[in-house]
Design a protein around this motif. Structure first.
Motif, PDB file in Angstrom:
ATOM      1  N   ASN A 119       2.530  11.813  12.493  1.00 27.30           N
ATOM      2  CA  ASN A 119       1.278  11.098  12.314  1.00 27.30           C
ATOM      3  C   ASN A 119       0.794  11.307  10.874  1.00 27.30           C
ATOM      4  OD1 ASN A 119      -1.009   9.641  12.712  1.00 27.30           O
ATOM      5  ND2 ASN A 119      -2.086  11.235  13.850  1.00 27.30           N
ATOM      6  N   ASN A 120       1.410  10.601   9.946  1.00 26.35           N
ATOM      7  CA  ASN A 120       1.105  10.722   8.530  1.00 26.35           C
ATOM      8  C   ASN A 120       1.363   9.363   7.888  1.00 26.35           C
ATOM      9  OD1 ASN A 120       2.160  11.217   5.615  1.00 26.35           O
ATOM     10  ND2 ASN A 120       0.989  13.050   6.127  1.00 26.35           N
ATOM     11  N   PRO A 121       0.481   8.874   7.037  1.00 21.80           N
ATOM     12  CA  PRO A 121       0.680   7.548   6.450  1.00 21.80           C
ATOM     13  C   PRO A 121       1.967   7.441   5.633  1.00 21.80           C
ATOM     14  CG  PRO A 121      -1.458   8.435   5.803  1.00 21.80           C
ATOM     15  CD  PRO A 121      -0.794   9.460   6.644  1.00 21.80           C
ATOM     16  N   ASN A 122       2.314   8.511   4.916  1.00 20.41           N
ATOM     17  CA  ASN A 122       3.544   8.470   4.123  1.00 20.41           C
ATOM     18  C   ASN A 122       4.766   8.373   5.027  1.00 20.41           C
ATOM     19  OD1 ASN A 122       2.031   8.695   1.839  1.00 20.41           O
ATOM     20  ND2 ASN A 122       2.423  10.864   1.530  1.00 20.41           N
ATOM     21  N   CYS A 123       4.738   9.077   6.133  1.00 21.34           N
ATOM     22  CA  CYS A 123       5.872   9.037   7.065  1.00 21.34           C
ATOM     23  C   CYS A 123       5.990   7.666   7.723  1.00 21.34           C
ATOM     24  CB  CYS A 123       5.728  10.126   8.124  1.00 21.34           C
ATOM     25  SG  CYS A 123       5.914  11.790   7.447  1.00 21.34           S
ATOM     26  N   ARG A 124       4.859   7.080   8.084  1.00 23.81           N
ATOM     27  CA  ARG A 124       4.901   5.748   8.691  1.00 23.81           C
ATOM     28  C   ARG A 124       5.436   4.724   7.688  1.00 23.81           C
ATOM     29  NH1 ARG A 124      -0.030   7.691  11.080  1.00 23.81           N
ATOM     30  NH2 ARG A 124      -1.252   6.735   9.440  1.00 23.81           N
ATOM     31  N   TRP A 125       4.998   4.858   6.434  1.00 20.01           N
ATOM     32  CA  TRP A 125       5.477   3.941   5.410  1.00 20.01           C
ATOM     33  C   TRP A 125       6.988   4.123   5.197  1.00 20.01           C
ATOM     34  CZ3 TRP A 125       7.973   4.327   0.732  1.00 20.01           C
ATOM     35  CH2 TRP A 125       8.059   3.154  -0.019  1.00 20.01           C
TER      36      TRP A 125
END
Length: 181
Positions: A119-125
């Motif tokens: 649950n991290n924006p960088n990981c989702r990107w």
């Protein structure tokens, strides 16, 4: 001596001009009244308005509603869901293609796996970018696919370094793991 004579003449002339201006202003002041003191015409007196009536600037009656109502009335438009998007179907197929018997993954396998995304924006990107690169590599077989393959391997290293398959990155992981061109 001549300078004193001119000074006296100039001073006398100035005094005469000032006296003349004051005299004409006082004569004009007596003839016209001060505009600040002039009374405005009063409207014709009519009978007072009954309670509960209002008039606008033109004297027309204004209707007062009997019940309170909101000046801002909004209702959200109804939205019908369209077909599921590609990203939703690819994630669903990823999860459904797992074997019926799941094996506990090791820490290293869990970090490399893209089954779960932290649950991290960088990981989702990163997950979205890697999926996009994989799709581009499948669809094209030309010189550009080598660039895509190079970027994909760099993004996979960044994925593992940021621990996106498990708990996600720490504060200092971003600067240490960022893909540098």
């Amino acid at each position: 001596m001549l300078a004193h004579h001119l000074y006296f003449t100039r001073t006398a002339f100035m005094a005469f001009v000032i006296f003349f201006i004051l005299l004409t202003n006082s004569a004009n002041a007596r003839q016209t009244p001060d505009p600040g003191l002039v009374s405005l015409p009063q409207p014709a007196q009519t009978e007072p308005l009954p309670l509960g009536t209002l008039r606008d600037s033109n004297g027309q009656p204004i209707a007062i509603p009997s019940e309170p109502q909101s000046a801002f009335e909004y209702s959200a438009p109804t939205i019908t869901p369209a077909e599921p998007s590609k990203t939703q179907t690819t994630k669903a197929t990823k999860k459904t293609t797992k074997p019926a018997k799941t094996k506990k993954l090791t820490r290293k396998q869990q970090l490399a796996s893209r089954e779960q995304v932290a649950n991290n924006p960088n990981c989702r990107w990163l997950d979205q970018r890697m999926s996009q690169l994989e799709a581009q590599m499948r669809s094209k077989q030309d010189n550009a696919s080598q660039y895509h393959a190079d970027e994909l391997s760099a993004r996979q290293q960044e994925w593992q370094c940021l621990k996106c398959g498990a708990e996600g990155p720490n504060r200092d992981d971003h600067s240490r793991c960022q893909y540098r061109r």
